[in-house]
Design a protein around this motif. Structure first.
Motif, PDB file in Angstrom:
ATOM      1  N   ALA A 189       0.820  -1.215   0.000  1.00  0.00           N
ATOM      2  CA  ALA A 189       0.000   0.000   0.000  1.00  0.00           C
ATOM      3  C   ALA A 189       0.855   1.266   0.000  1.00  0.00           C
ATOM      4  N   GLY A 190       2.074   1.164   0.521  1.00  0.00           N
ATOM      5  CA  GLY A 190       2.959   2.328   0.550  1.00  0.00           C
ATOM      6  C   GLY A 190       2.448   3.475   1.411  1.00  0.00           C
ATOM      7  N   VAL A 191       1.792   3.151   2.505  1.00  0.00           N
ATOM      8  CA  VAL A 191       1.268   4.231   3.347  1.00  0.00           C
ATOM      9  C   VAL A 191       2.040   4.401   4.661  1.00  0.00           C
ATOM     10  N   LEU A 192       3.047   3.575   4.876  1.00  0.00           N
ATOM     11  CA  LEU A 192       3.824   3.751   6.115  1.00  0.00           C
ATOM     12  C   LEU A 192       5.286   4.024   5.776  1.00  0.00           C
TER      13      LEU A 192
END
Ligand SMILES: Cc1cc2nc3c(=O)[nH]c(=O)nc-3n(C[C@H](O)[C@H](O)[C@H](O)COP(=O)(O)OP(=O)(O)OC[C@H]3O[C@@H](n4cnc5c(N)ncnc54)[C@H](O)[C@@H]3O)c2cc1C
Ligand SMILES: Cc1cc2nc3c(=O)[nH]c(=O)nc-3n(C[C@H](O)[C@H](O)[C@H](O)COP(=O)(O)OP(=O)(O)OC[C@H]3O[C@@H](n4cnc5c(N)ncnc54)[C@H](O)[C@@H]3O)c2cc1C
Lengths: 319, 256
Positions: free
Chosen positions: B253-256
């Motif tokens: 997701a590449g959100v952290l």
């Protein structure tokens, strides 16, 4: 060439991250971008504004030194600036503060206003916005200038795009009548960052069980750099304050990451968070509706999963 | 003393909103008084009952069917009501503001105007501010406490999680009510019977002057907002699940 103004929100000399998103949104138009900056914030913000796309930085000065207790005066000064610089549009962030100011400005200017925009298309003069508690989205066309637009926080990512950022000083004529004054700003007990502009939110529902148990969410939030939210069931039961409520009758949020713990996933809760980029659900019931409309689901007891998450993140943070 | 309360007729928040193509949606769903407007009306009634003897007038802009929301307002205790009758569901906020302003001005001199903080259907969040400029009155919205003493109104408005501004205004003024301001009353059967005898003044939109030829905001289309599908479900040992989640959030997701 169009001239797009951006209402800059800053705190302690630091431009808010959500405001940088508004600059990026303005830069989608090939026109000139004017950053409108109320004076007390000035100097310290110039560098950042240049880096994130401001062609001009308009420092707004008013006869009165501190106009922060007078929202009417602030709005009048900004409406005058729109006029003075012949701006075609003014963009701001549709957070609690921006919303109030943008609506005041649009009313003074008699201009069309759309708050909480999810998308903006400058060439066609249309915007997209959600309605009916997130059940539909509508396409709206704005006629007449200037357009006043509030964008939903975190929808547009900020983007480095260095520009000159020439400084223009603007002495705004403003009314002297003081019919409305902010006497005091009261800080409540809950503290912590506000959910409406947070980039990461961890929320608790009925299953959290008590105000005391919300502590495990707060601990996780602090290692995640997140704000704490709550479902209405948790708020109604007195586990969390109403200010934390996410949903149709609470806040609308659009974080990068939303972690719902012990929340079933009601339509009304989703109304407030369905535009989150990624939704994670922690629930011990495989049939919980939230598993049908999330990105990642963790089937388990929140009292085990959440502390495990905190532990997994803590060493990373300690480094 | 006259208190005008703006009430909007909106689809029940639990209703399923079904777009029918173009700008239409299935309007056969249940409609109610905009929930925030109940707090506004309740506040007006309390001011009347506190001995001020104010007259409370409910005003709406909407189609004929909006009469049912005025009936609710009358049953809750409004003295009388005004319907500005439009033909379409869509009237832009600039025009709605103008119509409310014209209708109220035609009726009397407001000492106080109460509204909700927002419509739950169209979420424009601007009518109280527009009224403020048209009537030349100060405005505070998202109000959770209210008091009025000798021509000054003091309110608290919520600005952030647990942060409130204490605002003082001169009267007349416009106040946009939020949840928590009070506990709105539920009308009883006798209240509803009595309401049937109270006045609903109908003013056709055309009687209030012409709107501009081109509306400032036009609705082009309405689409259902899709839910995301079923997520990737992880189960088993909490420590392992969490490790896998963090990997997915970082790598997929590449959100952290
Ligand atoms: C007009 C109106 C407006 C509303 N506005 C809002 C709003 O703004 N915001 C909002 O949230 N709601 C709102 N609601 C209420 C909404 O309909 C739901 O009732 C509410 O969201 C439910 O909250 P919940 O998910 O916390 O509780 P529940 O629905 O009771 O769900 C609790 C969940 O926790 C799970 N669970 C139980 N124990 C554990 C455990 N140990 N570990 C993990 N999971 C566990 C259960 O499986 C269940 O799925 C509104 C309702 C109405 C009618
Ligand atoms: C799908 C859709 C999207 C729309 N989007 C926009 C938009 O982005 N911009 C725009 O200018 N218009 C828009 N409109 C038109 C707008 O909804 C109407 O003008 C409406 O009456 C005003 O609603 P609001 O959401 O602006 O109200 P808000 O400003 O959110 O309402 C605040 C308060 O004002 C009072 N109030 C609002 N409307 C009425 C009314 N009709 N009668 C009595 N009191 C009222 C109530 O007390 C309410 O609580 C839209 C309409 C539709 C159908």
């Amino acid at each position: 060439m169009a001239r797009i103004g951006v209402l800059i929100e800053a705190k302690g000399g630091e431009v808010k991250k959500t405001t940088l998103g508004a600059l990026a949104a303005a830069r989608r138009d090939p026109g000139e971008v004017y950053a409108l900056l109320p004076e007390p914030n000035a100097e310290a913000c110039h560098g950042v504004l240049r880096q994130y796309g401001a062609d001009r930085i308009v420092t707004i000065r008013t006869p009165e030194a501190d106009i922060s207790p007078f929202p009417d005066v602030q709005a009048a000064a900004l409406a005058a600036a729109i006029d003075r610089f012949q701006l075609d549009a003014l963009l701001g962030v549709s957070g609690q503060a921006g919303r109030d100011l943008l609506a005041r400005i649009a009313s003074i200017a008699g201009a069309p206003l759309v708050l909480d925009c999810l998308d903006i298309d400058f060439p066609s003069g249309t915007v997209r916005k959600s309605h009916f508690s997130g059940k539909t989205t509508a396409t709206l066309r704005l006629n007449g200038r200037p357009w006043i637009l509030g964008i939903r926080p975190n929808i547009f990512p900020e983007k480095i795009d260095p520009r000159h950022g020439d400084i223009v000083l603007y002495e705004a004529p403003v009314p002297t009548s003081k019919r409305l004054v902010i006497r005091e700003v009261k800080q409540g007990s809950s503290g912590g960052p506000d959910v409406s502009e947070a980039e990461i939110i961890i929320s608790g529902g009925r299953a959290v069980g008590s105000a005391e148990n919300f502590r495990i969410l707060k601990e996780c939030a602090s290692v995640l750099g997140a704000a704490v939210g709550a479902s209405r069931a948790a708020v109604d039961a007195g586990f969390a304050s109403h200010a934390l409520q996410v949903g149709q009758t609470g806040k609308t949020v659009s974080p990068r990451l939303y972690i719902a713990c012990g929340i079933s996933g009601s339509v009304q809760h989703f109304a407030g968070m369905k535009t989150a980029k990624v939704i994670v659900a922690v629930n011990n019931d495989l049939d919980a509706p939230i598993f049908q409309k999330c990105d990642y689901g963790l089937l388990g007891d929140l009292f085990e999963v959440v502390p495990a998450l905190t532990r997994a993140l803590a060493p990373a943070q300690a480094k | 003393m006259k208190i005008y309360v703006c009430v909007k007729h909106v689809p029940d928040t639990a209703a399923n909103i079904r777009p029918l193509g173009g700008t239409a949606f299935d309007e056969t769903v249940k409609f109610i008084m905009n929930p925030y407007d109940e707090y506004a009306l309740e506040q007006a009634l309390r001011i009347r009952e506190s001995g001020s003897g104010a007259e409370v007038i409910a005003v709406t802009v909407g189609k004929e069917v909006a009469t049912s929301t005025l009936r609710t307002a009358l049953a809750m205790g409004a003295d009388r009501s005004i319907l500005v009758k439009t033909d379409a569901y869509f009237t832009d906020s600039v025009e709605t503001g103008r119509l409310l302003y014209r209708a109220i001005s035609l009726d009397g001199f407001p000492d106080l105007i109460l509204t909700g903080r927002q419509s739950v259907d169209t979420e424009g969040m601007q009518i109280p501010y527009r009224l403020g400029v048209l009537f030349d009155m100060p405005v505070a919205v998202n109000v959770v406490t209210f008091s009025m003493v000798e021509g000054r109104v003091t309110v608290e408005r919520e600005i952030e999680a647990d942060v409130r501004e204490v605002i003082e205004m001169t009267t007349p003024c416009v106040v946009g009510a939020a949840k928590g301001l009070n506990q709105p009353r539920c009308p009883t059967l006798p209240d509803m019977m009595k309401a049937k005898k109270k006045e609903i003044r109908v003013i056709p939109q055309a009687d209030l002057g012409f709107p501009p030829p081109i509306p400032t905001v036009e609705l082009l289309g309405l689409q259902a907002a899709p839910d995301r599908g079923r997520g990737t479900i992880l189960e088993g040992d909490p420590e392992k699940m969490v490790r896998e989640l963090l990997r997915l959030l970082r790598e997929e997701a590449g959100v952290l």
